[in-house]
Design an enzyme around this catalytic site. Structure first.
Site, short mmCIF file in Angstrom:
data_model
loop_
_atom_site.label_atom_id
_atom_site.label_comp_id
_atom_site.label_asym_id
_atom_site.label_seq_id
_atom_site.Cartn_x
_atom_site.Cartn_y
_atom_site.Cartn_z
N GLU A 105 0.84 -1.20 0.00
CA GLU A 105 0.00 0.00 0.00
C GLU A 105 0.87 1.24 0.00
O GLU A 105 0.61 2.20 -0.73
CB GLU A 105 -0.92 -0.01 1.22
N ARG A 113 2.21 -3.61 10.55
CA ARG A 113 1.48 -4.46 9.60
C ARG A 113 2.47 -5.45 8.99
O ARG A 113 3.13 -5.14 8.00
CB ARG A 113 0.80 -3.62 8.52
N HIS A 120 9.25 -7.59 6.28
CA HIS A 120 9.50 -6.80 7.48
C HIS A 120 9.97 -7.67 8.63
O HIS A 120 10.02 -8.88 8.55
CB HIS A 120 8.23 -6.06 7.90
#
Length: 741
Positions: A86, A297, A340
Site C-alpha cells: 500500500e 502491519r 519486514h
C-alpha cells in the site's frame, strides 16, 4: 546546500522524521492516498486489459498544491510512505502527481522510525518497486470487480444495504458456517476418570484396549471399567524421567498482536491498529518525537541481528548472562510476506515504566504488551524434568505426567502452561492398587463463536487476507449489519445469512476458501515479479463474468415473471408470485393489477431466487395476515392546534406521530413521552401541556430577539433543542438554550 523534501503519509510521522533529519530536510505528509479509483463507478476498463482510471481524491487539492510547490523548490524529493504494498502504491501515485522521474532512486523505506533506520534508508535510496505497485493495483481491482459487479445484483435480490467483497464474503461464510454447526450441535454426556492408587498416586485414564481415551461417552463402558479395575493391582509399565525444554513464544506479528490485545486488553482489532500506528509514527518524549515500535502491519516474525544484540545486552544486565536466549530466525512459511521484521520496540532499553508518563493509558498498555513479548522471545529456554508414569491392568491403562523446573528461563518474565511440582518417588514398587475412582461428569459444548481475535486467527490459518486487511474486514461485517456482537462474539444476522447463501449459490468460486487463499498467493507472486497482474485478473474475471451473467438472468426472470409460491392472496384467494424490486423481495397477486394486493417481505426472510419444479414454499415462514394488517391508528386526547379536531396516534417511517385527519397537521412525539397503547383514547395532552409550559418558560427567559424584537420558539436540531426567532426566514437569529444575548 541542496534542498531536500521527504514526503510521508501522516503528519505525526512527519514530525518524528523531521526531528531525526534536522533543518536540511523539509518533511511533509500526503495524508494517505492522493488519488484512487472513482467512488461513483467501477473505474476499471475490463476491455482494455483492466486499465484503471484514477482520480484525485476529493478534498486533496490543497495538499497536492502544497506538495507541488515544495517539490518545485527542492533539489531532491524522497517518497517515504509505509514499507508495504500500500505504501509503495502511495509513493507511485505521489510520484505521478508531482511529475517525478520514477526511474530515479526516490523511494526510501524503514521498518522503524529511528535515527539509524531513517539515515540508512536515505543512504540506500531505491527506485519504486513496480512489482509491489502492480500487486496492490491487482488487489484493488479484484476487490472492485467483486464489489461493483456483484453488489448491484444483491441490491435487487436482497436489499439496498448489502454488498459483496472478495475477502469479506468469505469471512462471512466462515462465521455463518460455524453458526450452522452450533445450531446443529447435539450435546452428549461424558465421563472423565481419574484413578487414585496406593501411595496417593493419582493418574488419568489413558487407554482402553490400546486406544487413547480422554472421555467415556457410554455409561456401560464406565460401569464395566469401575467394576473390573477397583482394588486391582496395576503393573507399572513405565516410570521414566526425561530432560525437556520449552522455547519462549515468538515475537508478535499483526495477527498475534490483535489476538493478544483482544484477550488481554479488551481492544478491538481496529483500536489495536490505531494505537499501534501512533506508537510507530512517534510519541513526544522528553527528547522529542520518537517512534517506539517497528512497523505494525507484518506477518513476519524475523528479528534483525541488531535487535537481537540489543536484547541480549538488556537481558544480561537485567537478569544475568544465563538468561540470554539463542534466537533463530525461522524460515518464512509459504504465503507469508516476509519483507519486514516482527513487531518489537525500536529500543529495548526504553522500558514501559520509563516512558509511562508520556503515553496515554491505551498506548502504555499496548506498548507494554509488545515490549514484554519481545523481551520474552529473546530469553533462554525453560528447562525441566518430566516424569511419565503408566500403569496397566488387562485392557486398561492409566497415565500421569509430573514436571519439575530446573531452570526457569523465560518464566522469569512470562509464566506459561507447565504445571510444576516435585517428582514422584514410588519407592521401587512394580505394582500399585487402584483404591478409588474419581469420576467427573460433563456435557459436550457446541463450538465457541468467533471473536474479532479468533476470526483474524482463522483468516490467517486459511491464508485469507493479509495484515493490512484484517481490521477492514471486521469493520465491514459490523457496518453492513451482517453480524451482531454478543459477549464479544460474532452472531450472524438473518441478513448476513441471506447474503452468504445468495453468494454461495451464485458465486461458489468466490466463496471457496481455498480459491480465495490461492488468489492471495497469486498477489504475492505478482509482488515478487513471478506473475503478470493483468493475466491473473483475466483468469479471475473470466470465471466471474459467467457467474454474473447467470445470476443476472435469474434476477431478470424473477423481476419480470416472478416465481409461483404456495401463498394465497388474502383479498381474492388466488395464488401469489415472488418478485423482486428496488427495495427487495415482495409477493403480489397473480391478478395484479386487477387485484392490488402486494406485500413486501421482511429482510430477515431467507428466500431463494431460483425457480423450482413446484411452487416455492413460503407459507410456513410468511404470515400474510400479520404483514397486511393496517397500520395502528388510535384516537388521543390531543386537540389539533390548527382546527381543534381530535388528533390520531399513528406510526410512520420515522416512528410514532400525531395526525389530524381534518387539516392534515402532523405533530412529532418526542421519544421521552410515555405512550400507553392500551388506553382508549391515548392520554398525551397532559404531557404536551407540561412541555408547552416548560417551553414557554425557556422562551420567556430568553427575552425578545435582539435583532428584530420577535418572540423565540424552541426548535430541535442535530445537536438537540435550540432557540430560533419566530420571524424566520425574515430573521434567522438562533441561540443556544441558556445563552445570554
Amino acid at each position: 546546500m541542496a534542498k531536500k523534501l521527504v514526503i510521508v503519509e501522516s503528519p505525526s510521522k512527519a514530525g518524528t522524521i523531521k526531528k531525526i533529519l534536522g533543518a536540511d530536510y523539509e518533511v511533509v505528509a500526503s495524508y494517505g492516498h492522493l488519488r484512487d479509483l472513482p467512488i461513483t463507478k467501477m473505474g476499471v476498463d475490463v476491455d482494455k486489459n483492466f486499465e484503471p482510471s484514477y482520480m484525485t481524491i476529493r478534498g486533496k487539492q490543497v495538499v497536492i498544491k502544497k506538495l507541488k510547490d515544495l517539490a518545485k523548490d527542492s533539489d531532491i524529493v524522497y517518497l517515504a510512505s509505509d514499507p508495504d504494498r500500500e505504501g509503495e502504491a502511495i509513493a507511485w501515485h505521489v510520484g505521478h502527481i508531482l511529475n517525478l522521474d520514477l526511474n530515479e532512486p526516490i523511494r526510501i523505506e524503514f521498518n522503524e522510525i529511528t535515527k539509524s533506520a531513517v539515515s540508512s534508508a536515505i543512504e540506500n535510496c531505491r527506485k519504486i518497486d513496480m512489482n509491489k505497485v502492480d500487486a496492490q493495483q491487482a488487489r484493488r481491482i479484484l476487490d472492485r470487480l467483486v464489489g461493483y459487479k456483484i453488489s448491484p445484483l444483491l441490491w435487487q435480490s436482497i436489499g439496498q444495504n448489502t454488498s459483496a467483497g472478495r475477502v469479506q464474503s468469505v469471512a462471512l461464510k466462515i462465521i455463518c458456517d460455524l453458526e450452522d454447526k452450533i445450531k446443529a450441535f447435539i450435546p452428549e454426556e461424558y465421563f472423565e476418570v481419574v484413578g487414585e492408587f496406593s501411595d496417593k498416586l493419582k493418574l488419568d485414564l489413558h487407554k482402553i484396549n490400546g486406544k487413547k481415551v480422554e472421555r467415556i461417552f457410554e455409561k456401560t463402558i464406565l460401569d464395566t471399567l469401575v467394576s473390573k479395575t477397583l482394588k486391582q493391582e496395576f503393573e507399572i509399565i513405565s516410570n521414566k524421567v526425561s530432560d525437556k525444554q520449552n522455547k519462549p513464544p515468538l515475537p508478535l506479528k499483526t495477527s498475534t498482536l490483535q489476538q493478544l490485545a483482544s484477550s488481554q486488553l479488551g481492544f478491538s482489532v481496529t483500536k489495536t491498529m490505531r494505537v499501534a500506528q501512533s506508537l510507530y509514527e512517534g510519541v513526544k518524549l522528553s527528547d522529542g518525537e520518537t517512534g517506539l515500535i517497528t512497523y505494525m502491519r507484518t506477518d513476519s516474525q524475523r528479528v534483525s541481528n541488531e535487535a537481537i544484540a540489543m536484547a541480549k545486552s538488556f537481558i544480561e544486565k537485567t537478569y544475568g548472562k544465563e538468561y540470554v536466549g539463542k534466537y533463530f530466525n525461522l524460515k518464512a512459511k509459504e504465503g507469508v510476506q516476509d519483507a519486514h521484521e516482527a513487531i518489537r520496540p525500536s529500543e529495548v532499553y526504553r522500558t514501559p515504566e520509563a516512558i509511562k508518563s508520556f503515553l496515554n493509558n491505551d498506548q502504555f498498555r499496548l506498548y507494554q504488551l509488545i515490549w514484554e513479548r519481545f523481551v520474552v522471545s529473546q530469553l533462554a529456554n525453560v528447562k525441566y524434568k518430566q516424569q511419565e508414569i503408566i500403569v496397566e491392568f488387562q485392557a486398561y491403562q492409566f497415565r500421569g505426567i509430573v514436571n519439575k523446573i530446573i531452570f526457569d528461563g523465560y518464566y522469569k518474565v512470562f509464566k506459561d502452561e507447565i504445571d510444576t511440582r516435585e517428582l514422584l518417588d514410588l519407592h521401587g514398587a512394580t505394582q500399585v492398587i487402584l483404591e478409588k475412582h474419581h469420576v467427573k461428569e460433563g456435557i459436550t459444548k457446541a463450538p465457541a463463536r468467533l471473536t474479532e481475535a479468533s476470526l483474524v486467527k482463522q483468516l490467517e490459518i486459511e491464508g485469507i487476507g493479509r495484515p493490512s486487511t484484517y481490521a477492514a474486514i471486521v469493520t465491514t461485517l459490523k457496518d453492513r449489519e451482517y453480524v451482531e456482537i454478543e459477549k464479544k462474539q460474532f452472531v450472524p444476522t438473518a441478513l448476513g445469512f441471506n447474503v452468504k447463501e445468495e453468494m454461495e449459490k451464485n458465486f461458489p468460486k468466490i466463496m471457496n476458501i481455498k480459491f480465495t487463499a490461492q488468489m492471495e498467493n497469486e498477489l504475492d507472486e505478482i509482488a515478487e515479479g513471478k506473475l503478470e497482474w493483468q493475466k491473473a485478473l483475466g483468469e479471475f474475471y473470466g470465471e466471474l463474468s459467467k457467474s454474473l451473467s447467470k445470476y443476472s438472468k435469474n434476477i431478470d426472470t424473477i423481476k419480470s415473471e416472478g416465481i409461483d409460491t404456495d401463498l394465497v392472496c388474502p383479498a381474492c384467494q388466488k395464488g401469489m408470485k415472488l418478485k423482486t424490486g428496488r427495495f427487495g423481495k415482495f409477493v403480489e397477486c397473480h391478478d395484479y393489477p386487477e387485484c392490488k394486493t402486494r406485500v413486501k417481505l421482511p429482510k430477515t426472510l431467507l428466500v431463494s431466487l431460483e425457480s423450482s419444479s413446484g411452487p416455492l414454499i413460503l407459507k410456513d415462514s410468511v404470515d400474510l395476515v400479520e404483514l397486511t394488517k393496517p397500520p395502528l391508528v388510535k384516537a388521543t386526547d390531543v386537540k389539533c392546534p390548527q382546527c381543534q379536531n381530535i388528533m390520531e396516534y399513528k406510526i410512520g417511517r420515522f416512528g410514532p406521530y400525531l395526525n389530524c385527519s381534518s387539516c392534515k397537521t402532523n405533530l412529532s412525539i418526542p421519544k421521552a413521552f410515555h405512550v400507553d397503547l392500551d388506553q382508549e383514547p391515548i392520554v398525551l395532552n397532559e404531557q404536551f401541556e407540561a412541555k408547552k409550559i416548560h417551553d414557554d418558560t425557556l422562551i420567556d427567559a430568553a427575552g425578545p430577539c435582539d435583532k428584530c424584537g420577535g418572540r423565540f420558539t424552541i426548535k430541535n436540531g442535530r445537536f438537540g433543542p435550540f432557540l430560533a426567532c419566530g420571524n424566520y426566514p425574515t430573521c434567522k437569529n438562533i441561540r443556544r438554550i441558556g445563552e445570554k444575548k
